[in-house]
Design a protein around this motif. Sequence first.
Motif, PDB file in Angstrom:
ATOM      1  N   UNK B 110      40.251  40.294  40.361  1.00  0.00           N
ATOM      2  CA  UNK B 110      39.275  39.388  40.411  1.00  0.00           C
ATOM      3  C   UNK B 110      38.267  39.384  41.752  1.00  0.00           C
ATOM      4  N   UNK B 111      39.150  39.254  42.805  1.00  0.00           N
ATOM      5  CA  UNK B 111      38.681  39.358  44.380  1.00  0.00           C
ATOM      6  C   UNK B 111      37.768  40.380  44.438  1.00  0.00           C
ATOM      7  N   UNK B 112      38.020  41.661  44.306  1.00  0.00           N
ATOM      8  CA  UNK B 112      37.219  42.756  44.421  1.00  0.00           C
ATOM      9  C   UNK B 112      35.892  42.664  43.595  1.00  0.00           C
ATOM     10  N   UNK B 189      43.777  31.515  41.240  1.00  0.00           N
ATOM     11  CA  UNK B 189      42.597  30.887  41.688  1.00  0.00           C
ATOM     12  C   UNK B 189      42.337  30.286  43.002  1.00  0.00           C
ATOM     13  N   UNK B 190      43.630  29.679  43.680  1.00  0.00           N
ATOM     14  CA  UNK B 190      43.727  29.348  45.158  1.00  0.00           C
ATOM     15  C   UNK B 190      43.585  30.420  45.911  1.00  0.00           C
ATOM     16  N   UNK B 191      44.352  31.738  45.500  1.00  0.00           N
ATOM     17  CA  UNK B 191      44.011  32.849  46.363  1.00  0.00           C
ATOM     18  C   UNK B 191      42.528  33.597  46.318  1.00  0.00           C
ATOM     19  N   UNK B 192      41.816  33.208  45.086  1.00  0.00           N
ATOM     20  CA  UNK B 192      40.467  33.709  44.991  1.00  0.00           C
ATOM     21  C   UNK B 192      39.835  32.970  46.290  1.00  0.00           C
ATOM     22  N   UNK B 247      44.170  45.923  51.592  1.00  0.00           N
ATOM     23  CA  UNK B 247      44.788  44.624  52.407  1.00  0.00           C
ATOM     24  C   UNK B 247      45.074  43.626  51.403  1.00  0.00           C
ATOM     25  N   UNK B 248      44.180  43.319  50.363  1.00  0.00           N
ATOM     26  CA  UNK B 248      44.277  42.390  49.652  1.00  0.00           C
ATOM     27  C   UNK B 248      45.738  42.614  48.620  1.00  0.00           C
ATOM     28  N   UNK B 249      45.875  43.785  48.319  1.00  0.00           N
ATOM     29  CA  UNK B 249      47.127  44.249  47.349  1.00  0.00           C
ATOM     30  C   UNK B 249      48.361  44.106  48.259  1.00  0.00           C
ATOM     31  N   UNK B 250      48.351  44.211  49.553  1.00  0.00           N
ATOM     32  CA  UNK B 250      49.414  44.329  50.281  1.00  0.00           C
ATOM     33  C   UNK B 250      49.892  42.594  50.647  1.00  0.00           C
ATOM     34  N   UNK B 251      48.632  41.856  50.767  1.00  0.00           N
ATOM     35  CA  UNK B 251      48.955  40.373  51.226  1.00  0.00           C
ATOM     36  C   UNK B 251      49.342  39.567  50.204  1.00  0.00           C
ATOM     37  N   UNK B 252      48.692  40.057  48.876  1.00  0.00           N
ATOM     38  CA  UNK B 252      49.132  39.388  47.653  1.00  0.00           C
ATOM     39  C   UNK B 252      50.450  39.613  47.228  1.00  0.00           C
ATOM     40  N   UNK B 253      50.995  40.735  47.680  1.00  0.00           N
ATOM     41  CA  UNK B 253      52.491  41.247  47.513  1.00  0.00           C
ATOM     42  C   UNK B 253      53.226  40.400  48.106  1.00  0.00           C
ATOM     43  N   UNK B 254      52.894  39.818  49.447  1.00  0.00           N
ATOM     44  CA  UNK B 254      53.881  39.178  50.208  1.00  0.00           C
ATOM     45  C   UNK B 254      53.431  37.649  50.477  1.00  0.00           C
ATOM     46  N   UNK B 255      52.715  37.259  49.433  1.00  0.00           N
ATOM     47  CA  UNK B 255      52.050  35.897  49.509  1.00  0.00           C
ATOM     48  C   UNK B 255      53.348  34.934  49.467  1.00  0.00           C
ATOM     49  N   UNK B 256      53.532  34.067  50.262  1.00  0.00           N
ATOM     50  CA  UNK B 256      54.741  33.520  50.414  1.00  0.00           C
ATOM     51  C   UNK B 256      54.344  31.917  50.257  1.00  0.00           C
ATOM     52  N   UNK B 257      53.483  31.398  51.248  1.00  0.00           N
ATOM     53  CA  UNK B 257      53.484  29.950  51.425  1.00  0.00           C
ATOM     54  C   UNK B 257      53.051  28.875  50.010  1.00  0.00           C
ATOM     55  N   UNK B 258      51.999  29.801  49.662  1.00  0.00           N
ATOM     56  CA  UNK B 258      51.471  29.039  48.386  1.00  0.00           C
ATOM     57  C   UNK B 258      52.253  28.998  47.169  1.00  0.00           C
TER      58      UNK B 258
END
Lengths: 275, 318
Positions: B110-112, B189-192, B247-258
Amino acid sequence: MGYRQRRRLVAWLCAIIVAAALAFTFFPFFWLITTSLKKPIDAFALPPTWIFIPTLDNYGQVLEAGFLKSYFNNTLVGILCTMVSLILGVPAAYAMVRANFRGKSFMGAWILLSRLAPPVAFAIPLYVLFRSVGLVDNYLGLTIAYLTITMPFVVWIMTGFFEGVPVELEEAALIDGCTRLGALLRVVLPVSTPGLATAAIFSLMMSWNQYFYPLILGGRNTITSPVMITGFVTFEGPNWGKLAAAGVLVVAPVLVFTVVAQRGIVRGLVGGAVK
Amino acid sequence: MVRLALEARADKLDSQAGREGQAGARETVSQFIDRHIMLLLFLPAFLVLFLVTVVPFLTALWFSFTGYNLAKPNSDTFVGLETYQIVLSDPATRNALFNTFYLVAACVATETVLGVGLALLLARQFRGVRVVRSLFLVPLMTTPVVVALTWRMLYNTRFGYVNYFLGLLGLPTQDWLGDPALAMWALVVADIWVATPFVATIVLAGLLSLPEEPFEAAVVDGASALQTFWRITLPMLRPVLALAIMFRAVDAFVKFESILIMTGGGPGEVTTTLNFLAFNTGFYFLRLADAAVMSVVMVFLMLTIAFASIRWLGAGRV
């Protein structure tokens, strides 16, 4: 439809989409700021009270809860870790760009890998180690943990930047009798101020926004603002106004920095990918 | 050539300085520094990085071959691949792996698309374009915890504005974070919201640095806007897109706070990603060895993602 009319229509459509995207982007901020200024009765009102008498009660409550201490901690750790990252990372980046030694490309790959590695992989051993040497709930401990994020980043940004500095500048300085260290300090660094500023700002913001490491390695004395905010949710029930006020206080310095340093931020995000 | 000549001259000057230096012992220290300057500039950072990244990672690797459990004394003994066997055959791990890939794929896709679209819009010239471009930087820098808390409140079933706006439009309201079918997409959606501007900013920088000639040629050849986009713009953007996607893939991979703040990995375990499971296993259940296994698996997967995006999409300097 004529060509000019069509162009106009397209321009209008684009403007509408951009405006909608901006509205979507800024609505949460609008909500956060207004909620932070509302009394509880207004914060929970639906349909929303768009016009209300603003109050600073929420901010007062946040400050009473000892939020300033966490603000101080956030700032202190951010500055410590930015200083260490720059002092060590900038010369290293310079050496990696200018010198030819074995392990240079290895170092480059390693820096990228540490940018990619999941924090949890570092957090587990760091926690065990810090527990045994008393670095849990310690400024130094937090600084060390943050370095795993900011150091690779600083080196990464600065290598991209130094690659753009012409070698001839240093060579001229060397011929004029400068030592290599002198050339770095008196010639290369002054022309690299924008890069240094970018690295510093990013390092500061990254540490300011940190949550994972201080959650695990922090404690009562070193509690940082992001960790403290989440405490407002769990222990005191949902007081949206107070939460929002704390959120505004945490985000405000970041927003100011973003506005001041927007060009540097683009450079930092893009890194060396786009020349 | 000029540079070579200059380098030769610099070398000569260096060696001259060297000869002069041998005369006085006073200069030997500074001479030594000057001769090994690059190594000396490099070493401190190297050592610190080694201590803060390699050593912890090797320790985690070691933990993954033990049965280390903070709740059990003397459990940090070598057990070979036993922990791997236990963790990898656990349905919870598999579920987390599935969720991780689901989240990463949904976010990246979605983000791409949205990010490239936004970048194309922002690449146009209009009044105030610079201000608008910089406005989109704001979500990127905003503290993730605050973003997560804000979205959690916006998603609130009774008092949240998301449901309020849906109600205004006559749409049914939803329990966004509590409904297993919706929770993951609520996170997406919040990540978008956070990351579309990130993709857009990177792609925009790429767009603005493209040469003009191919586009002029396309106009001359009568290519439509769509053709120009697919045949010229997109292929030329490939390295930049690769970087953004990685970068998006890696960051989504380690998503934590949300995840922690908005869903806590629930409802049930539908939003428990591998990263979140590793955190819970290690720091909530104190099973450090199990968490270490998960983080080793994550490192392995992330390396694969990174190398795949570099290889397939041909990223430039990363």
